[in-house]
Design a protein around this motif. Structure first.
Motif, mmCIF file in Angstrom:
data_model
loop_
_atom_site.group_PDB
_atom_site.id
_atom_site.type_symbol
_atom_site.label_atom_id
_atom_site.label_comp_id
_atom_site.label_asym_id
_atom_site.label_seq_id
_atom_site.Cartn_x
_atom_site.Cartn_y
_atom_site.Cartn_z
ATOM 1 N N HIS A 427 0.780 -1.229 0.000
ATOM 2 C CA HIS A 427 0.000 0.000 0.000
ATOM 3 C C HIS A 427 0.819 1.290 0.000
ATOM 4 O O HIS A 427 0.313 2.335 -0.414
ATOM 5 C CB HIS A 427 -0.956 0.016 1.204
ATOM 6 C CG HIS A 427 -2.019 -1.046 1.126
ATOM 7 N ND1 HIS A 427 -1.960 -2.202 1.870
ATOM 8 C CD2 HIS A 427 -3.144 -1.129 0.380
ATOM 9 C CE1 HIS A 427 -3.011 -2.962 1.584
ATOM 10 N NE2 HIS A 427 -3.746 -2.326 0.685
ATOM 11 N N LEU A 428 2.048 1.240 0.473
ATOM 12 C CA LEU A 428 2.847 2.464 0.490
ATOM 13 C C LEU A 428 3.406 2.769 -0.896
ATOM 14 O O LEU A 428 3.635 1.865 -1.697
ATOM 15 C CB LEU A 428 3.998 2.339 1.494
ATOM 16 C CG LEU A 428 3.603 2.280 2.973
ATOM 17 C CD1 LEU A 428 4.852 2.109 3.840
ATOM 18 C CD2 LEU A 428 2.857 3.541 3.396
ATOM 19 N N LYS A 429 3.633 4.053 -1.150
ATOM 20 C CA LYS A 429 4.251 4.473 -2.411
ATOM 21 C C LYS A 429 5.749 4.605 -2.188
ATOM 22 O O LYS A 429 6.195 5.422 -1.391
ATOM 23 C CB LYS A 429 3.659 5.812 -2.875
ATOM 24 C CG LYS A 429 2.210 5.739 -3.311
ATOM 25 C CD LYS A 429 1.716 7.088 -3.826
ATOM 26 C CE LYS A 429 1.757 8.142 -2.747
ATOM 27 N NZ LYS A 429 1.191 9.431 -3.175
ATOM 28 N N PHE A 430 6.531 3.813 -2.895
ATOM 29 C CA PHE A 430 7.986 3.837 -2.732
ATOM 30 C C PHE A 430 8.655 4.771 -3.744
ATOM 31 O O PHE A 430 9.552 5.516 -3.400
ATOM 32 C CB PHE A 430 8.559 2.418 -2.914
ATOM 33 C CG PHE A 430 8.435 1.550 -1.701
ATOM 34 C CD1 PHE A 430 7.437 1.749 -0.767
ATOM 35 C CD2 PHE A 430 9.333 0.515 -1.481
ATOM 36 C CE1 PHE A 430 7.316 0.947 0.352
ATOM 37 C CE2 PHE A 430 9.229 -0.302 -0.366
ATOM 38 C CZ PHE A 430 8.222 -0.083 0.549
ATOM 39 N N ILE A 431 8.210 4.659 -4.992
ATOM 40 C CA ILE A 431 8.917 5.335 -6.076
ATOM 41 C C ILE A 431 8.164 6.601 -6.490
ATOM 42 O O ILE A 431 6.955 6.548 -6.726
ATOM 43 C CB ILE A 431 9.044 4.423 -7.307
ATOM 44 C CG1 ILE A 431 9.479 3.026 -6.887
ATOM 45 C CG2 ILE A 431 10.005 5.007 -8.319
ATOM 46 C CD1 ILE A 431 9.367 2.012 -7.985
ATOM 47 N N PRO A 432 8.854 7.744 -6.586
ATOM 48 C CA PRO A 432 8.190 8.937 -7.121
ATOM 49 C C PRO A 432 7.780 8.702 -8.572
ATOM 50 O O PRO A 432 8.457 7.967 -9.306
ATOM 51 C CB PRO A 432 9.280 10.018 -7.042
ATOM 52 C CG PRO A 432 10.325 9.473 -6.134
ATOM 53 C CD PRO A 432 10.255 7.988 -6.240
ATOM 54 N N HIS A 433 6.652 9.272 -8.979
ATOM 55 C CA HIS A 433 6.249 9.139 -10.369
ATOM 56 C C HIS A 433 5.615 10.438 -10.851
ATOM 57 O O HIS A 433 5.124 11.236 -10.051
ATOM 58 C CB HIS A 433 5.270 7.968 -10.560
ATOM 59 C CG HIS A 433 3.921 8.206 -9.948
ATOM 60 N ND1 HIS A 433 3.658 7.929 -8.616
ATOM 61 C CD2 HIS A 433 2.759 8.699 -10.468
ATOM 62 C CE1 HIS A 433 2.399 8.239 -8.340
ATOM 63 N NE2 HIS A 433 1.835 8.706 -9.444
ATOM 64 N N LYS A 434 5.637 10.645 -12.137
ATOM 65 C CA LYS A 434 5.116 11.879 -12.724
ATOM 66 C C LYS A 434 3.615 11.764 -12.947
ATOM 67 O O LYS A 434 3.128 10.808 -13.555
ATOM 68 C CB LYS A 434 5.819 12.146 -14.068
ATOM 69 C CG LYS A 434 5.416 13.446 -14.734
ATOM 70 C CD LYS A 434 6.050 14.637 -14.036
ATOM 71 C CE LYS A 434 5.820 15.917 -14.828
ATOM 72 N NZ LYS A 434 6.452 17.083 -14.182
ATOM 73 N N ASP A 435 2.878 12.729 -12.406
ATOM 74 C CA ASP A 435 1.446 12.852 -12.667
ATOM 75 C C ASP A 435 1.298 13.858 -13.806
ATOM 76 O O ASP A 435 1.440 15.066 -13.605
ATOM 77 C CB ASP A 435 0.724 13.335 -11.401
ATOM 78 C CG ASP A 435 -0.781 13.497 -11.608
ATOM 79 O OD1 ASP A 435 -1.223 13.510 -12.774
ATOM 80 O OD2 ASP A 435 -1.506 13.639 -10.603
ATOM 81 N N TYR A 436 1.021 13.357 -15.000
ATOM 82 C CA TYR A 436 0.993 14.242 -16.167
ATOM 83 C C TYR A 436 -0.265 15.110 -16.207
ATOM 84 O O TYR A 436 -0.266 16.166 -16.836
ATOM 85 C CB TYR A 436 1.132 13.414 -17.450
ATOM 86 C CG TYR A 436 2.512 12.841 -17.605
ATOM 87 C CD1 TYR A 436 3.557 13.614 -18.114
ATOM 88 C CD2 TYR A 436 2.796 11.528 -17.224
ATOM 89 C CE1 TYR A 436 4.838 13.101 -18.238
ATOM 90 C CE2 TYR A 436 4.075 11.000 -17.327
ATOM 91 C CZ TYR A 436 5.094 11.796 -17.850
ATOM 92 O OH TYR A 436 6.365 11.286 -17.950
ATOM 93 N N THR A 437 -1.323 14.670 -15.529
ATOM 94 C CA THR A 437 -2.541 15.483 -15.487
ATOM 95 C C THR A 437 -2.293 16.745 -14.661
ATOM 96 O O THR A 437 -2.631 17.852 -15.071
ATOM 97 C CB THR A 437 -3.711 14.689 -14.870
ATOM 98 O OG1 THR A 437 -3.895 13.504 -15.638
ATOM 99 C CG2 THR A 437 -4.987 15.517 -14.869
ATOM 100 N N ALA A 438 -1.699 16.563 -13.483
ATOM 101 C CA ALA A 438 -1.410 17.701 -12.614
ATOM 102 C C ALA A 438 -0.036 18.312 -12.899
ATOM 103 O O ALA A 438 0.311 19.347 -12.335
ATOM 104 C CB ALA A 438 -1.475 17.268 -11.150
ATOM 105 N N ASN A 439 0.742 17.668 -13.782
ATOM 106 C CA ASN A 439 2.086 18.135 -14.130
ATOM 107 C C ASN A 439 2.942 18.328 -12.879
ATOM 108 O O ASN A 439 3.477 19.401 -12.621
ATOM 109 C CB ASN A 439 2.012 19.441 -14.928
ATOM 110 C CG ASN A 439 3.372 19.804 -15.521
ATOM 111 O OD1 ASN A 439 4.253 18.955 -15.655
ATOM 112 N ND2 ASN A 439 3.540 21.070 -15.863
#
Length: 611
Positions: A427-439
């Protein structure tokens, strides 16, 4: 306290003075920077500058001079703003030039109107960073900065605003008013946006003072605004940092100390509050952003304040017990003085960690080497200097790992303990990722600055099913530390098992004098930054030694084993304050590695976590 408090409470007045003297001549900008540089050299002036890390936002005066210790979590696209703009008095027709630097809102007098067609208007560019407090910063670090800071501030109600303007509480009332009244109120103000600066036909901005709960209510958000901290449970303000010079020098995950002008103008929150109003006020060229992107990139200023940077420096470290920059001439006295007493400090630290590791002095040696290790360069994809440690054989069904981590927290400036439960992995988020909708870059647990101690606790791992996110998280850890192998595995051999682990560890901590604990903290930070080299003579001796070991048994040592031996020898030399490898330290490194390997061979494999 430094003389001339105006530069702290009214920095824009100082900027205005330089602008008025120099006009459109760009020299005025350099003079502003030099002025504040010189001011910060006087009478311990940095200690008098209020810090967003220690002072609640509503205690800080808007448009005052502040500082912020932070990590760059994200970099937004560059934005254009009006560097210089001209207004016309509607009655007298007098033209006045204004500067737009260090501001979000263009200031106009009650009878002034922006002259959009003036040939003297100039558009400039600035970079925006999204910055958060340093992830995992230890409590002792925060407390030391608080104690060192001499700025005394009180709630913003203690000073008289220059004029009355509706507060956020009034904004709540406005939502309950009939549309006609609301429109009349909005129509009483001239507002717009030109070149990245919102402008308003009123002379001054008023301070804001609202709690986070009030802000969220007034925003009518369907969900709370995500401040995008990498680690759960983090506190402190996130800030939009406007950088005007040399922004190419910085990158994501850098730790910065910023000095600049605080901007919490209510207009910025109003634009974010109502999308329809915002679209009417924004320049059409700026309305290509999606609603989600506007929401993320223009959050309410009372929740995410803006800092317009005058001075910024990348921090080597965040340890408040050391000079900020160890390379400067004035820091050399501190370094040489500490190095002269290094040997007893190392001996005491080794004894302290031996007790923390239940009497295992070999594991304590390796823990010291790990804590002073750092990646000093990269050769292709190989990070040189990396020395992760896998401590196996920890006591089962006890709180040992939790308390060992607490010991580490008391020693290092920043750390995080990742508990590897099935639930966390899934459930935890480990890796940063790009949200292209919110840029924007959505943060993850592993978005941490350099020299953060990451303690991965596998003792809580039980049988269960990893789902897709869990598999991705495990892969991320695998890439980070070489899964369940690390660089060095040590099997713990406790000499005692305390009946009450918590009581044992608490008594260990309480037995250490604060002055001694501070020496441990200086030791572990300082040694990371020592220059290290190997002479040609020792290099030749190491090569000959390697050939000799291979002669007796070619399988006994590989090139990877030699690389690890060199890393151990490097850390061992630095731990003794030696910046070059000696024959004695090389032999000691071989001895440590031999002891560690012998211990591993004596163990029977029980599971992937323990040998």
């Amino acid at each position: 306290m430094p003389c001339g408090e105006d530069w702290l409470s009214h920095p824009l007045g100082i900027v205005q003075g330089f602008f008025a003297q120099n006009g459109v001549n760009p020299d005025w900008e350099k003079k502003v920077i030099e002025y504040f540089k010189e001011k910060l050299k006087e009478n311990n002036a940095p200690k008098w500058v209020p810090s967003l890390n220690e002072v609640p936002l509503h205690y800080l005066k808007p448009n005052s001079f502040v500082k912020f210790r932070c990590m760059i979590q994200d970099m937004f696209d560059p934005e254009f703003y009006m560097g210089v703009y001209e207004t016309v008095n509607q009655n007298t027709k007098a033209h006045v030039l204004h500067f737009g630097k260090y501001r979000d809102v263009a200031e106009c007098g009650p009878q002034q109107e922006l002259d959009l067609n003036s040939p003297r208007n100039t558009t400039l560019e600035r970079q925006t960073f999204y910055c958060v407090p340093v992830p995992g910063e230890s409590t002792w670090v925060k407390e030391a900065y608080v104690n060192a800071n001499q700025a005394r501030v009180s709630p913003s109600t203690s000073y008289t605003p220059s004029r009355h303007k509706r507060s956020y509480e009034d904004d709540d009332d406005m939502d309950l008013q009939p549309n006609k009244q609301k429109d009349q109120h909005a129509g009483a103000r001239q507002a717009g946006s030109v070149g990245g600066l919102q402008w308003c036909g009123e002379p001054k901005r008023l301070e804001t003072e609202a709690s986070t709960g009030q802000q969220l209510n007034s925003l009518n958000l369907s969900s709370p605004f995500d401040l995008n901290f990498p680690l759960p449970g983090e506190k402190g303000p996130a800030c939009l940092v406007k950088v005007y010079e040399d922004w190419d020098c910085f990158k994501v995950n850098d730790i910065l100390e910023l000095y600049g002008i605080l901007s919490v103008d209510p207009v910025l929150s109003i634009l974010n509050n109502d999308e329809r109003d915002a679209s009417a006020l924004l320049d059409p060229m700026e309305c290509t952003d999606t609603a989600e992107e506007q929401r993320v990139h223009s959050p309410p200023a009372s929740l995410v304040p803006r800092i317009h940077v005058i001075l910024a420096q990348k921090l080597q470290h965040i340890n408040p017990l050391l000079p900020a920059c160890l390379n400067k001439e004035e820091s050399k006295t501190f370094v040489s003085s500490f190095m002269s007493e290094l040997s007893p400090v190392r001996a005491e630290l080794l004894g302290f960690l031996t007790h923390a590791l239940l009497g295992d002095s070999l594991a304590a040696e390796y823990l010291i080497l790990h804590l002073i290790s750092t990646v000093y360069t990269r050769r292709d994809v190989l990070p040189l200097g990396k020395f992760t440690v896998n401590l196996s054989g920890c006591p089962r069904n006890s709180t040992f790992t939790e308390h060992l981590y607490r010991i580490i927290q008391h020693l290092v400036p920043a750390s995080f303990r990742l508990q590897m439960t099935i639930e966390n992995m899934n459930h935890l988020k480990f890796i940063p990722h790009k949200d292209y909708t919110a840029n924007r870059l959505v943060s993850g647990l592993l978005q941490l600055p350099s020299n953060t101690s990451l303690v991965i606790d596998e003792t809580l791992l039980e049988q269960g099913q990893l789902d897709t996110p869990g598999v991705h998280n495990v892969t991320a850890l695998s890439n980070l530390i070489t899964w369940q192998k690390a660089d060095c595995q040590i099997h713990l051999q406790p000499q005692l098992i305390p009946p009450n682990m918590e009581e044992y560890m608490n008594s260990l901590l309480s037995a250490v004098l604060p002055s001694v604990l501070n020496k441990f903290r200086i030791y572990l930070t300082l040694l990371r930054f020592l220059e290290y080299s190997i002479s040609d003579e020792i290099t030749k001796a190491v090569e000959d030694d390697f050939v000799e070991m291979r002669k007796n048994d070619p399988q006994s040592i590989t090139a990877d084993d030699l690389h690890q031996l060199l890393v151990v020898a490097r850390c061992l030399s630095l731990s003794a304050g030696q910046t070059t490898l000696s024959r004695e330290r090389w032999l000691r490194a071989k001895q440590l590695e031999s002891l560690r390997r012998t211990r591993l061979q004596q163990q029977k494999c029980v599971n992937g976590n323990e040998l």
